[in-house]
Design an enzyme around this catalytic site. Sequence first.
Site, PDB file in Angstrom:
ATOM      1  N   LYS B  80      16.889 -58.558  -4.866  1.00 53.01           N
ATOM      2  CA  LYS B  80      16.573 -58.168  -6.297  1.00 53.01           C
ATOM      3  C   LYS B  80      16.727 -59.253  -7.249  1.00 53.01           C
ATOM      4  CE  LYS B  80      16.843 -54.171  -9.356  1.00 53.01           C
ATOM      5  NZ  LYS B  80      17.720 -52.926  -9.532  1.00 53.01           N
ATOM      6  N   SER B 155      15.034 -49.092 -10.691  1.00 55.67           N
ATOM      7  CA  SER B 155      14.162 -50.439 -11.035  1.00 55.67           C
ATOM      8  C   SER B 155      14.217 -51.574 -10.048  1.00 55.67           C
ATOM      9  CB  SER B 155      15.215 -51.066 -11.825  1.00 55.67           C
ATOM     10  OG  SER B 155      16.679 -51.142 -11.304  1.00 55.67           O
ATOM     11  N   SER B 179      18.426 -46.552  -8.978  1.00 55.82           N
ATOM     12  CA  SER B 179      17.593 -47.478  -8.861  1.00 55.82           C
ATOM     13  C   SER B 179      17.485 -48.125  -7.431  1.00 55.82           C
ATOM     14  CB  SER B 179      18.135 -48.787  -9.787  1.00 55.82           C
ATOM     15  OG  SER B 179      17.601 -48.546 -11.239  1.00 55.82           O
TER      16      SER B 179
END
Lengths: 493, 500
Positions: B80, B155, B179
């Site tokens: 990420k 996210s 997330s």
Amino acid sequence: MKYEDAIKKYDPVIGIEVHVELGTATKMFDAAPNTFGGGPNTNVTPTSLGLPGSLPVVNEKGVEYAIKIGLALGCEIAETCRFARKNYFYPDVPKDFQTSQSDEPIAAEGQVEVELEDGTIVTVPVERAHMEEDAGKNTHVGGATGRIQGADHSLVDYNRAGVPLVEIVTHPITGTGERAAEVAAAYVRTLRDIFRALDVSEARMEQGNVRADVNVSLRESPEAPLGTRTETKNVNSFRSIERAVRFEIARQATLLEAGEKVVQETRHFHEETGETSSGRPKSDADDYRYFPEPDLVPLQPSREWVEELRASLPELPAQKRRRLLGEWKFSDLEMRDIVNAGLLEAIEDTVTAGAKPAAARKWWTGEVARLANQDDKHPTEIVTPAQVAGLVDLINEGKLNDKLAKDVLTGVVAGEGEPAEVMKARDLEIVEDTGALEAAVEEAIASNPDVVEKIKGGKMQAIGALMGPIMKATRGQADAGKAKDLILAKLGV
Amino acid sequence: MTELTNKSALELAAGLNSGEFSSVDVTQAHLDRISATEDDFNSFITVTDELALETAKAVDAKRSAGEDLHALAGVPVALKDLVVTEGTRTTAGSKMLENWVPPYESTVHNKVKAAGLPVLGKTNLDEFAMGSTTEHSAFGNTRNPWNLDHVPGGSSGGAAAALAGFQAPLSVGTDTGGSVRQPAAFTGTVGVKPTYGSISRFGIIAMASSLDQVGPMGRNVADAAALHELLAGHDPLDSTSLPDEVGGFLSAAQTSELKGKKLGVIKQLAGEGYQDGVRTAFTAALETAAAAGAEIVEVDCPSISYALDAYYLIMPSEVSSNLARYDGMRYGLRVEPESGPVTAETVMSATRAAGFGDEVKRRIILGTYALSAGYYDAYYGSAQKIRTLVQNDFAKAFAACDVLVSPTTPTTALKFGAEKAADPMALYLGDVATIPANLAGIPGLSLPAGLADGLPVGFQILAPAREDIKLYEVAGPLEAALESAGGRVLDTLAEGLNAK
């Protein structure tokens, strides 16, 4: 209104915040070196630059030093305390918050005994001592004054960002009356001495290791509620602290006399004029949005550790002064002179090396200080306590008198060797040849019949008048005591 | 889709070990897959193909030389773009850091490098991890491989889409309020939020420090367990890092049984507001678990009803402080005011106005307000008390069962532009089941439990703090039971993608 009039009419209340930079090897929350100087932005890590993703780790040595300071100030050391974020935007604060402590400081509620010039002891109540990190340093370029106004641009050096600080906050100091300014300066000086005794900081005012913010307010009487205060920031010498307090008391009194109000604000002190000027208004509008620092866990110094540190505390300056005063039997005034001259340690070491306290004091504050002063040096920079003790020894053994000893001292200072060596090399040892001394005595008696009459008549002080010629004849190397004995023997007195 | 990109991480590890194929083969296959599908998915902000192949080559050489290698050495992974990678730009999905190349390394990336996993690239996310759709990324939306009209969740939406789209066999995400688990649920993959402090946060760009936790993601439970073992462990650079020894996750996932396990269904998270299909799939999964010998009990966690409110005070408060540093003074975007004097204050203001997106600004404003003098006790102070109550509730609940279970999310993946997706409050409500674990610091895992209207449904398991192994003891055998009952959820997608 003048200071003298102001303090007759109003009761001053002062409060002092002292920041001390700790002398740890690394910064408070990261491994960057904590050193003064170095190229701009060289003593930094991702954490002290506040880079995205960086995290703080508490410097245990910093905590240890803070606890030592807390203990030396007689504070309670918290069983658990936390760091908090003080949020505000400023370019020298890399994270745009300062890691500090808010409602949970490491040390709280202590007191400091402050000794004034005349020996009066004032007890200053300490509210708290807490840990925090220093900010970086802004340099404003292109303006005439070096201030931000008129500058073309500013540079930021983050070498200082993250340097460990302990902030010590007093309760309002009341009851000082006309001595408010003196107390303020003496308090900061006392803290400076404590920091040095604890060896937690170089505590050099001129390098900004110790900085003081001084709060001043006035009220009609000691019974009245506290007046509106101003906070004069970053006053960085003892003299400036005293001047700043005096100025603020006079300024505020003038306002109050004119029926005006004192504005709660931060103020700047100007060395050149001794005046303060308005900074920014400080009010409840200042909102630092404190909250517990979530990147650090609560700190829980074990009681064992705290007691260990307490036991390891060195004798503090005030304690030491009291102890030595008793042991040495000096007058208060003599003791204060020694402390103010920074000679306490030197004299203590000289006594330990075998000299009598009175002799050690006499030499350090007298001839040694005079010689040092000529070269703009501190006495301890030109001779060692062992050398002074050696000199005193030679006098006690009768090998030197005071005058010869001064010559020897000059030689020692000039690097010619230890006192005994210098005495030999310069051929200054007191003459033991009684023949030469006897001749000089006889000559003196023969040439001064009127003096001899006086001595015979019982005026013993008149002997002094014969000593001059005797010393002259022996080039100063005569032992005064022996000469006196000889005179008396020859005159049959 | 090649055979190699279809394999799980552990299958790839086995093939690398046996010499069936090389890490360069595997890495190249995934890079090819990425370039063939990125136009559709947009999972990545930055693809690091050269670095990945370099690592793959080095690992292959070490393997040929007979060196001892990590079990996952040579298996590619996607990070990420909140994970700091020295020398490779790290954006946090924000215009603020669009060109920021970190001069230091994160602990997570250090571990990944030390183990020899080629990093395929940096995956897309909602800006600074704030959002649950990736619509708040400054680098465009990531689309759900199951249906490109739907969000992948967020996210860690890019991380999850990279897995579901067979672009990467492993992903590293982060989970502050769900997330990792929510995008895993939306994409039919497995996402784990470990116990707070299990994986180092050093070098993870902070959103809300007391809630953030790095999460391993995979296409099955065992892969996630193996990645979790690699990433976890004490880190002296993170003061909140736990000192615990970590291990046994993978074997727990592979060898445990459901028989005798007590699954507590959280009363407050199984009822109203849930999409019918989600409820149906969840109930069916419970029946499958019961059939395999698990005991299902209902537990009460009343304070969970307040968890969302507490979260939306604590999280923005920490965000407002953590994101203060993006001020244009030291790194990242710097914008000068269009008119008027150029001062530190006006540059900070112009930079933050231009660099942050709406959602980030909304949360900074909320947090600044919640921390303000006079409001602190009512907002941040009260929220912290609720946090304690939630922890107490969980502690009580865990006394009555081994793990707690719930649907991971009330709905399946939303459509882009759907009414709900545009309404921040409705989106916040979507985190109702995932947030309590972050508030309490306990570990949670989401695994796929069937489909509802063609989209995956997530099944959440929660375990007591520092007992992450319990997640795997249940998730491993439950996954097996669900697959033998209804087939692998992702196979449906793989077939669909192959048919394309």
